[in-house]
Design an enzyme around this catalytic site. Structure first.
Site, mmCIF file in Angstrom:
data_model
loop_
_atom_site.group_PDB
_atom_site.id
_atom_site.type_symbol
_atom_site.label_atom_id
_atom_site.label_comp_id
_atom_site.label_asym_id
_atom_site.label_seq_id
_atom_site.Cartn_x
_atom_site.Cartn_y
_atom_site.Cartn_z
ATOM 1 N N GLU A 349 69.297 101.202 28.171
ATOM 2 C CA GLU A 349 69.099 100.911 26.752
ATOM 3 C C GLU A 349 67.819 101.557 26.234
ATOM 4 O O GLU A 349 66.765 101.461 26.847
ATOM 5 C CB GLU A 349 69.023 99.400 26.538
ATOM 6 C CG GLU A 349 68.770 99.004 25.089
ATOM 7 C CD GLU A 349 68.198 97.610 24.943
ATOM 8 O OE1 GLU A 349 67.539 97.363 23.921
ATOM 9 O OE2 GLU A 349 68.391 96.778 25.856
ATOM 10 N N SER A 352 68.335 99.095 20.140
ATOM 11 C CA SER A 352 69.251 97.993 19.857
ATOM 12 C C SER A 352 69.228 97.768 18.351
ATOM 13 O O SER A 352 68.168 97.514 17.779
ATOM 14 C CB SER A 352 68.803 96.729 20.600
ATOM 15 O OG SER A 352 69.761 95.708 20.491
ATOM 16 N N ARG A 391 60.553 104.545 26.446
ATOM 17 C CA ARG A 391 61.847 104.863 27.069
ATOM 18 C C ARG A 391 62.325 106.256 26.676
ATOM 19 O O ARG A 391 63.017 106.921 27.448
ATOM 20 C CB ARG A 391 62.875 103.794 26.721
ATOM 21 C CG ARG A 391 62.527 102.456 27.366
ATOM 22 C CD ARG A 391 63.680 101.485 27.405
ATOM 23 N NE ARG A 391 63.328 100.303 28.198
ATOM 24 C CZ ARG A 391 64.205 99.418 28.651
ATOM 25 N NH1 ARG A 391 65.486 99.571 28.407
ATOM 26 N NH2 ARG A 391 63.792 98.380 29.348
#
Length: 428
Positions: A349, A352, A391
């Site tokens: 992920e 979101s 990320r």
């Protein structure tokens, strides 16, 4: 926060939605709490009405020179006056009991959210393949970063403990470049207003976006009534708290690049190596405030804005529609964007995007006035990562790694890196 009137009107639908979330029926309990609240309100009102009536009767008795009757009535008024604080306290306690119970219940899922108990019930929505040949495997980001001496977990541990990192040199610049690139994209092409919000917020703001009280253990407290933000969703969404907006002002779209702080209390033993799960990380957040009939359309738009980041970085990813058992507490529906990371040979992920309906707006008392008529209703709120900078750094390092340990800089980031095309590995 839920509307108790809507629960009363259709308790079966409310319980069905809770069942989809894996929860037991609660409508009967909530209606009983509301009955107790109404009873307490009625008792206090009846006592006040009786006092008002007695005051008139006392005046009439005195006018008729019936002192005995006047004395009797005044004694009853005194008794009612003595009971008033207790009735008011009972009214407040009953309302608090109902509010606290409602605040602990997650949002109701939209009808099109897939059923499921956990991440295994998530459904792929769409995917994007990089124009470059996808690496099937490779070194993980921390192996690459430590090898070139620009990612230091040991120094971070001496400073702050586990789940922190020190980035140096060109890796520090690459992370800064990613954040700047995302802000420029969202403000210049997607119409978001850049905001520099506080990263310390009051408890009321954390309650408004539903981080409190349920997820208290996942947050970092910072002195009396202050909390470090777990995401810029908190201050950005709360910009409209306790206000009534004109419908013409909507939608409002905000973006911010902030440090974020999470205790990760529920993640013991997970992703302990590297930068995937940190106590402190940077993230570009997207928040939209809309009229109810526009929120579903805005959800798709927000998802596309977050996807554009990865498309311009030419990273392979997939979009997953989260099932009822995996989406967040405040969400009605959530899309997760998962980027391919060859070091782990899996998707992780990176964003979101959630639509929350009026759930957060009720907690914040954020409303709008419709163009037609004088009606006032709650706004709808949406939030999404646009995207998590740390990320994204992981994804760039692992997908753009070279056999010699160097990392090619994506073309979209090269202007932010002074024209550099790669971060070199160690010299032999």
């Amino acid at each position: 926060m839920h509307d108790i009137r809507a629960i009363r009107e259709n308790p079966e639908a409310f319980d069905r939605d809770l069942e989809r979330r894996g929860l037991a029926p609660l409508s009967a309990e909530l209606i009983a709490l509301d009955d107790a609240r109404k009873g307490a309100v009625s008792a206090a009102q009846a006592a006040q009405e009786r006092r008002n009536a007695l005051s008139k009767e006392i005046g009439a008795a005195k006018k008729a020179k019936d002192e005995a009757r006047a004395t009797e009535l005044m004694a009853e008024v005194a008794r009612l006056k003595e009971e008033a604080p207790g009735l008011e306290a009972a009214q407040g306690e009953a309302a608090k009991a109902l509010d606290e119970r409602l605040a602990a219940i997650p949002n109701r899922p939209k009808d099109d959210v897939p059923p499921g108990a956990d991440e295994h019930g998530n459904v792929e929505y769409r995917r994007f393949e990089s124009s470059r040949e996808r690496l099937a495997q490779g070194r993980q980001h921390f192996e690459l970063g430590e090898a070139i001496g620009l990612m230091d977990f040991e120094a971070a541990a001496k400073l702050s403990g586990s789940r922190f990192v020190v980035l140096k040199g060109l890796l520090a610049r690459l992370e800064r470049a990613l954040g700047q690139f995302m802000l420029d994209l969202h403000t210049g092409e997607h119409g978001y207003t850049e905001v520099v919000p506080p990263v310390l917020v009051r408890e009321e703001a954390m309650f408004g976006t539903a981080q409190l009280p349920k997820f208290r253990d996942d947050q970092f407290a910072a002195g009396e009534n202050f909390w470090l933000i777990p995401t810029a969703e908190v201050p950005l969404t709360n910009l409209v708290r306790e206000s009534i907006l004109a419908e013409d002002e909507l939608p409002l779209r905000f973006t911010a690049l902030t440090p974020c702080f999470r205790a990760e209390a529920g993640a013991a033993g997970r992703d302990t190596r590297g930068m995937l799960r940190q106590h402190q990380f940077n993230k570009v957040e997207l928040v939209s405030i809309t009229a109810p009939e526009k929120s579903a359309e805005e959800h798709e738009r927000m998802l596309a804005c977050a996807e554009a980041v990865l498309q311009k970085l030419d990273l392979t990813y997939r979009v997953m529609t989260l099932c009822t058992g995996d989406m967040g507490f405040a969400s009605q529906k959530t899309y997760d964007i998962e980027v391919w990371v060859p070091g782990q040979q899996t998707y992780r992920e990176i964003s979101s995007c959630s639509v929350c309906g009026e759930f957060q707006a009720r907690r914040m008392n954020a409303r709008y006035r419709a163009k037609e008529g004088r009606g006032v209703g709650f706004v709808h709120t949406l939030n999404g990562s646009g995207v998590a900078v740390g990320r994204a750094l992981i994804a760039v390092m692992e997908n753009y790694q070279n056999p010699d340990g160097s990392v090619t800089i994506p073309s979209a980031l090269q202007p932010y890196m002074g024209g550099l095309t790669r971060i070199e590995g160690p010299k032999n």
